[in-house]
Design an enzyme around this catalytic site. Structure first.
Site, mmCIF file in Angstrom:
data_model
loop_
_atom_site.group_PDB
_atom_site.id
_atom_site.type_symbol
_atom_site.label_atom_id
_atom_site.label_comp_id
_atom_site.label_asym_id
_atom_site.label_seq_id
_atom_site.Cartn_x
_atom_site.Cartn_y
_atom_site.Cartn_z
ATOM 1 N N ASP A 129 0.834 -1.193 0.000
ATOM 2 C CA ASP A 129 0.000 0.000 0.000
ATOM 3 C C ASP A 129 0.874 1.251 0.000
ATOM 4 O OD1 ASP A 129 -2.646 1.374 0.511
ATOM 5 O OD2 ASP A 129 -1.559 1.979 2.311
ATOM 6 N N GLU A 147 1.846 -0.375 -4.991
ATOM 7 C CA GLU A 147 0.904 0.691 -5.327
ATOM 8 C C GLU A 147 1.775 1.932 -5.513
ATOM 9 O OE1 GLU A 147 -3.337 2.413 -3.736
ATOM 10 O OE2 GLU A 147 -1.708 2.280 -2.277
#
Length: 687
Positions: free
Chosen positions: A349, A385
């Protein structure tokens, strides 16, 4: 609280965390700026502090000690003494019980009280003040976990990248309403590993299940006040401990059993991990672990005002991956999940944060170097990401070789293309063929592009074709949260409708998205439930909705949804059987030509014309492969009107395999040089 008479020895500083042996437990915790650290032992239910033991030694910035007689299951926490000087970046407060960053299990939940804050919340000085309330009664406790038994060693699956199909889902939400799962297992790791659940995912053709965060995380205080919960889990506190809300009757072994069940079915387990920030927030946040252990080391603080945090994550703080001990903690955590739990890879993330050095993002930074050189981690699936909100934070294509990346350029281009947006033929073709403009460098492969149309963050596939606007009122933020740029289209009615023509158009559009995704080069990712049109009633930010709004509904699935699921299953089967649909290398001799509806090849001007998006891609290769077709044509018609295409010239006959207009898989030979294709449709042909 006085110490009991216990003979504590020096112990070993080299193994961080709590490590068991036949004689007791070794404790070791990093803090470069602490003045002393107390180990606190608790009763079996965690309600009573029984003993405080000062760690006797300090070596290489690690406080350590061996406590004889302690065993597996002991509950503990830390109190860390040092300077309380927020203006200098130090926030030590021994009144606050702290979670061990290396704890393998965290017992209990945070009961939010003002004592969790290192400062007096009613003070006009705010975080410059000092609070003396004891937080221990309202804090979860770390648990000593013994060595992992040999029987829990799990063999990786190791799916080749070019064959990988990601399926993003949530441990609880996927099984909470699943009638085949025993009620006491629904929403747990064991429930997700249930044979009927694994068999279903296998039957779709999925190779790799990607789980939303399962590291231990609390429910945010402001959500608790509103009667909501942190459903997604992007607010980690324990990087070695699973969220106990997902533990079933077998506890930690249930987690390993889940991984084993997927592996036995030939399916990988990928974890979405959040090492970019923690649940402690900004300077006004609580003191739960890292802040009280060594705030100045664990977090990035403002260079000239270390009272405040660099907030490149948008969550209040940013983990300082430039510090060697913090970097060690992250890589130790990754190896733990890979070697002792058995997971096959990670999706990071806000992954750009991990590559941030003091001067900015650096794909040759310490984190990337450490992972790339690690004999365990470098062999796993690594997906970034590639963005954060800091300076230079958008890094799609900027990760080093060996990494795949979520490609939001692909998502946005496909959404625009099928709704009649402003993307050019060149942009669409580039994304469809694996985004070579981004990834064809330094030996990176087409699989480096993780292609997706939907993910947990945003509309589901059904809502993408049913709503023009987000509807997040249930989140209690006046519909101000979540993305407003959804690039969606409702076909004339906002939300569900009984109008047959609109519903037919929506079903066709779902098939267009799924077919384009699974026929594109790159690594496809499906959002769980999209295969049969799951809805969240227009909420595109269900991060706090731990209820039926977010959970997958399995009963009373309508006929159209069943048809979409079978359509998805058949497409995944085609992709698996025909390697021409899942390109592995940019240097494979594959030839791609693009044609206008009249059979002519696109000119330079036409490539840049947004109005000319109806086109045909012919993909071929000169040498025969063992796996399937060597010559295919894919016809795209995103417009409203039916079109007759002049098919590419060939020796032999083109055979239509599928058309999203009706969603049927056929094996129909085309009689003549033309193909009639309905509006808003895609057709696949083989030669």
């Amino acid at each position: 609280m006085p110490n009991k008479s216990r003979e504590v020895t020096v112990g070993d500083y080299r193994q961080l965390g709590a490590t068991t042996s036949e004689d007791g437990v070794n404790f070791a915790i990093f803090s470069a700026h602490a003045e002393r650290i107390e180990l606190c032992l608790f009763s079996d239910d965690g309600s009573k502090e029984l003993e405080r033991i000062e760690l006797p030694e300090y070596t290489n910035e690690v406080w350590h000690g061996f406590v004889p007689g302690l065993k597996h299951g002991t509950l503990y926490g830390y109190r860390v003494h040092g300077k309380y000087e927020p203006e200098n970046g130090h926030r030590f407060n021994p009144n606050k019980l702290l979670v061990d960053p290396y704890a393998r299990e965290i017992v209990g939940e945070i009961e939010w009280e003002k004592c969790h804050f290192g400062y007096r919340r009613d003070s006009t000085d705010l975080d410059l003040s000092f609070d003396e309330l004891d937080s221990a009664p309202f804090m979860p406790k770390s648990r000593v976990i013994g060595s992992t038994p040999a029987k829990n060693n799990i063999t990786p699956v190791d799916i080749p990248w070019a064959r990988t199909i990601f399926y993003e889902t949530h441990v609880k939400g996927f099984t909470k309403l699943h009638s085949a799962v025993p009620e006491n297992l629904r929403g747990t790791f064991e429930g997700l590993g249930h044979r009927d659940v694994v068999s279903y995912i296998k039957s779709l053709g999925i190779t790799s299940v990607e789980l939303l965060p399962i590291h231990w995380f609390p429910d945010d205080a402001h959500l608790s006040e509103m009667g909501l919960k942190n459903y997604w889990g992007y607010n980690s506190l324990g990087f070695f401990a699973p969220a106990n809300r997902y533990l079933g009757p077998n506890g930690l072994n249930g987690l390993r059993d889940m991984v084993r069940a997927f592996h036995e079915a030939g399916i990988e387990v990928i974890l979405d991990v959040v090492y970019n920030h923690t649940a402690e927030g900004n300077e006004l946040g609580p003191t739960l672990s890292f802040r009280g252990i060594d705030n100045f080391s664990y977090y990035r603080t403002m260079p000239d005002e270390p009272r405040y945090y660099i907030n490149d994550t948008g969550t209040g703080n940013t983990v300082n991956t430039s510090h060697p001990r913090v970097l060690q903690m992250i890589t130790d955590s990754l190896r733990y999940w890979a070697q002792e739990v058995g997971v096959d890879g990670f999706r990071f993330d806000l992954g750009t944060i991990l590559g941030r050095e003091p001067a900015g993002f650096d794909q040759r930074g310490g984190f990337f170097d450490a992972v790339g050189q690690d004999p365990v981690l470098s062999r796993l699936k690594l997906v970034g990401e590639p963005w954060d909100i800091g300076p230079g934070g958008y890094q799609v294509g900027g990760f080093p070789p060996g990494w795949a990346e979520w490609n939001d350029k692909y998502r946005d281009t496909l959404r625009d293309y099928w709704r009649g947006g402003c993307q050019t033929p060149h942009e669409f073709a580039t994304r469809f063929l694996g985004s070579g403009d981004i990834y064809d460098l330094r030996g990176r492969r087409p699989w480096s592009s993780v292609n997706f149309v939907t993910a947990h963050d945003g509309f589901t596939l059904n809502d993408l074709v049913s709503f023009n606007d987000k509807h997040n009122e249930a989140n209690g933020e006046e519909n101000k949260d979540g993305h407003s740029d959804n690039r969606s289209f409702n076909f004339g009615v906002e939300g569900p409708t009984e109008e047959p023509a609109i519903n037919d158009s929506r079903e066709r559009q779902k098939r267009n998205f799924i077919a384009t995704l699974l026929l594109s080069h790159g690594t496809p990712m499906l959002l769980a439930g999209d295969e049969f049109g799951r809805s969240q009633s227009g909420n595109n930010n269900c991060y706090c909705q731990d209820n039926e709004l977010s959970w997958v509904h399995w009963n009373d699935i309508p006929e159209a949804a069943e048809k979409l699921r079978e359509f998805t299953r058949q497409l995944l089967k085609l992709r698996s059987e025909h390697s021409i649909l899942r390109r592995e290398s940019w240097r494979d001799g594959m030839i791609v030509n693009w044609y206008n509806p009249d059979g002519s090849e696109l000119t330079e001007d036409q490539w840049a014309d947004p109005s000319g998006t109806s086109m045909c891609a012919r993909i071929s290769r000169a040498h025969h492969e063992d796996e399937g077709w060597d010559d295919v044509a894919i016809v795209f018609n995103p417009g409203d009107n039916d079109i007759s295409f002049d098919l590419p010239e060939s020796v032999g006959v083109w055979t239509e395999v599928l058309c999203t207009g009706d969603g049927d898989f056929v094996d129909r030979k085309i009689d003549g040089p033309k193909l009639h294709i309905p509006g808003r449709s895609l057709a696949l042909l083989r030669h």
